[in-house]
Design a protein around this motif. Structure first.
Motif, mmCIF file in Angstrom:
data_model
loop_
_atom_site.group_PDB
_atom_site.id
_atom_site.type_symbol
_atom_site.label_atom_id
_atom_site.label_comp_id
_atom_site.label_asym_id
_atom_site.label_seq_id
_atom_site.Cartn_x
_atom_site.Cartn_y
_atom_site.Cartn_z
ATOM 1 N N ASP A 67 0.723 -1.518 -0.029
ATOM 2 C CA ASP A 67 -0.093 -0.038 0.066
ATOM 3 C C ASP A 67 0.751 1.128 -0.010
ATOM 4 N N LEU A 68 1.974 1.090 0.525
ATOM 5 C CA LEU A 68 2.883 2.370 0.589
ATOM 6 C C LEU A 68 3.390 2.606 -0.724
ATOM 7 N N TYR A 69 3.590 1.673 -1.696
ATOM 8 C CA TYR A 69 4.140 2.057 -3.217
ATOM 9 C C TYR A 69 2.920 2.141 -3.856
ATOM 10 N N ARG A 70 1.675 2.071 -3.532
ATOM 11 C CA ARG A 70 0.465 2.341 -4.040
ATOM 12 C C ARG A 70 0.463 3.779 -4.011
ATOM 13 N N SER A 71 0.712 4.254 -2.700
ATOM 14 C CA SER A 71 0.535 5.577 -2.507
ATOM 15 C C SER A 71 1.638 6.404 -3.202
ATOM 16 N N LEU A 72 2.945 6.042 -3.270
ATOM 17 C CA LEU A 72 3.811 6.515 -4.110
ATOM 18 C C LEU A 72 3.319 6.866 -5.590
ATOM 19 N N SER A 73 3.190 5.825 -5.935
ATOM 20 C CA SER A 73 2.878 5.660 -7.456
ATOM 21 C C SER A 73 1.599 6.518 -7.937
ATOM 22 N N ASP A 74 0.614 6.564 -7.170
ATOM 23 C CA ASP A 74 -0.526 7.341 -7.207
ATOM 24 C C ASP A 74 -0.242 8.787 -6.991
ATOM 25 N N ALA A 75 0.992 9.333 -6.119
ATOM 26 C CA ALA A 75 1.388 10.663 -6.158
ATOM 27 C C ALA A 75 2.425 10.945 -7.366
ATOM 28 N N GLY A 76 2.468 10.057 -8.185
ATOM 29 C CA GLY A 76 3.266 10.585 -9.418
ATOM 30 C C GLY A 76 4.704 9.780 -9.423
ATOM 31 N N ALA A 77 5.154 8.893 -8.542
ATOM 32 C CA ALA A 77 6.438 8.385 -8.458
ATOM 33 C C ALA A 77 6.849 7.427 -9.726
ATOM 34 N N THR A 78 7.820 7.636 -10.367
ATOM 35 C CA THR A 78 8.161 6.851 -11.548
ATOM 36 C C THR A 78 9.293 5.887 -11.238
ATOM 37 N N VAL A 79 10.059 6.423 -10.027
ATOM 38 C CA VAL A 79 11.111 5.454 -9.539
ATOM 39 C C VAL A 79 10.822 5.336 -8.218
ATOM 40 N N LEU A 80 11.035 4.080 -7.732
ATOM 41 C CA LEU A 80 11.010 3.890 -6.226
ATOM 42 C C LEU A 80 12.220 3.609 -5.668
ATOM 43 N N ALA A 81 12.762 4.330 -4.880
ATOM 44 C CA ALA A 81 14.171 4.121 -3.871
ATOM 45 C C ALA A 81 13.723 3.092 -2.799
ATOM 46 N N ILE A 82 14.461 1.900 -2.759
ATOM 47 C CA ILE A 82 14.191 0.949 -1.624
ATOM 48 C C ILE A 82 15.576 0.425 -1.043
ATOM 49 N N PRO A 83 16.276 1.503 -0.412
ATOM 50 C CA PRO A 83 17.711 1.214 0.411
ATOM 51 C C PRO A 83 17.472 0.074 1.317
ATOM 52 N N ALA A 84 18.428 -0.630 1.454
ATOM 53 C CA ALA A 84 17.859 -1.839 2.368
ATOM 54 C C ALA A 84 19.448 -2.183 3.267
ATOM 55 N N ALA A 85 19.353 -3.253 4.339
ATOM 56 C CA ALA A 85 20.202 -3.883 5.118
ATOM 57 C C ALA A 85 19.390 -5.214 5.322
ATOM 58 N N PHE A 86 19.145 -6.017 4.062
ATOM 59 C CA PHE A 86 18.392 -7.254 4.465
ATOM 60 C C PHE A 86 19.159 -8.293 5.113
ATOM 61 N N THR A 87 18.625 -8.978 5.923
ATOM 62 C CA THR A 87 19.470 -10.305 6.396
ATOM 63 C C THR A 87 19.512 -11.436 5.295
ATOM 64 N N ARG A 88 20.271 -12.272 5.339
ATOM 65 C CA ARG A 88 20.543 -13.276 4.585
ATOM 66 C C ARG A 88 19.524 -14.086 4.287
ATOM 67 N N PRO A 89 18.809 -14.485 5.265
ATOM 68 C CA PRO A 89 17.779 -15.446 5.347
ATOM 69 C C PRO A 89 16.359 -14.982 4.676
ATOM 70 N N THR A 90 16.115 -13.861 4.960
ATOM 71 C CA THR A 90 14.909 -13.117 4.143
ATOM 72 C C THR A 90 15.475 -12.617 2.777
ATOM 73 N N GLY A 91 16.649 -12.077 2.717
ATOM 74 C CA GLY A 91 17.211 -11.859 1.253
ATOM 75 C C GLY A 91 16.766 -12.821 0.405
ATOM 76 N N ALA A 92 17.455 -14.400 0.748
ATOM 77 C CA ALA A 92 17.589 -15.265 -0.075
ATOM 78 C C ALA A 92 16.238 -15.699 -0.459
ATOM 79 N N ALA A 93 15.054 -15.511 0.473
ATOM 80 C CA ALA A 93 13.849 -16.017 0.221
ATOM 81 C C ALA A 93 13.017 -14.952 -0.650
ATOM 82 N N HIS A 94 13.137 -13.633 -0.325
ATOM 83 C CA HIS A 94 12.170 -12.594 -0.762
ATOM 84 C C HIS A 94 12.704 -11.457 -1.347
ATOM 85 N N TRP A 95 13.663 -11.207 -1.540
ATOM 86 C CA TRP A 95 14.419 -10.213 -2.030
ATOM 87 C C TRP A 95 14.123 -9.818 -3.574
ATOM 88 N N HIS A 96 14.321 -10.554 -4.181
ATOM 89 C CA HIS A 96 14.116 -10.444 -5.704
ATOM 90 C C HIS A 96 12.734 -10.275 -6.066
#
Length: 274
Positions: free
Chosen positions: A160-189
């Motif tokens: 819902d956050l990204y829906r709000s951002l794109s509704d506000a006209g965002a064409t690029v979404l910045a998602i800087p991160a420090a993902f853990t390895r287990p959650t990164g391997a499972a869900h990042w891509h």
């Protein structure tokens, strides 16, 4: 438009981390990038609260922010400083990202909305809310890369956050991160591609990587995803600088082919008792 992503292994000394970022600004400029993106916690990554806390200052006194603003102006490069740990007036901490223009001026701020409080199967336990206060609003800002919607790491899981951002006209979404390895391997891509496809927007995700001084390990794989969900850049696990081209026409093309933004509707929910 050419952008640069800095994949870092941030340590416990803010001055060392500041040098890493300012060196990347100079290298980004030398390679023709108009904007640099850095990860979450670019200035300090330290899970020792007493030691780390001694290095956390107010925004006005933060040496990393000051160095990055100076370097951005010197080299004429915009910077999305993924986030810094900063001390608020009420004593709580903020996980705050910045957009800095090519004169060193701060164009936008964003405090992380969703705090990472989890217990992982590996035995790792994280309680971000024990020290940090959540933000209370989203942020979109005009940049050379396009209309940029800001978020940080765990925010990725809240569509819902990204829906709000794109509704506000965002064409690029910045998602800087420090993902853990287990959650990164499972869900990042998967989640990064989903956010790009849902919004018909580029995703730029600069990440922390490797084993850090405080003992934690992060996933890496800084990404640029195009609006069709195709991977433009995957930096793997090595720290360093990567480059990608963003094409505004690609956003227009994808949104015209599948105009989901135009078809969004508020959806009332009817609950029926059993």
């Amino acid at each position: 438009m050419k952008i640069a992503l800095l994949q870092m292994t941030s340590g416990i000394d803010p001055l060392v981390n500041a040098t890493t970022v300012t060196d990347a600004i100079a290298e980004a400029k030398a390679n023709g990038a108009a904007m640099l993106f850095t990860p979450e916690m670019s200035g300090l990554l330290d899970r020792d609260r007493a030691r780390g806390g001694a290095n956390i200052t107010s925004e006005e006194a933060d040496p990393v922010l000051a160095s990055v603003r100076k370097s951005a102006a010197e080299h004429g490069v915009w910077v999305h400083l993924g986030s810094l740990a900063l001390r608020r007036l009420d004593g709580k901490l903020a996980n705050r990202g910045f957009v800095i223009d090519d004169t060193g001026a701060i164009r936008a701020r964003y405090d992380k909305l969703h705090l990472f409080d989890v217990d992982l199967p590996t035995g790792e336990s994280w309680r971000e809310s024990a020290s940090y206060a959540a933000g209370d609003s989203a942020s979109v800002v005009e940049t050379p890369a396009g209309r940029l919607g800001l978020s940080i790491c765990y925010d990725l899981r809240f569509a819902d956050l990204y829906r709000s951002l794109s509704d506000a006209g965002a064409t690029v979404l910045a998602i800087p991160a420090a993902f853990t390895r287990p959650t990164g391997a499972a869900h990042w891509h998967i989640l990064m591609r989903a956010r790009a496809i849902e919004a018909g927007a580029y995703v730029v995700a600069a990440a922390q990587t490797g084993v850090h001084e405080d003992g934690r390990a992060t996933f890496g794989h800084s990404l640029v995803i195009d609006p069709w969900g195709e991977v433009v850049l995957d930096m793997g696990e090595e720290a360093g600088l990567g480059f990608a081209e963003l094409d505004p026409a690609r956003v227009e093309d994808v949104r015209s082919r599948i105009p989901v933004l135009n078809h969004r509707r508020p959806i009332p929910v009817v609950t029926t008792a059993s």
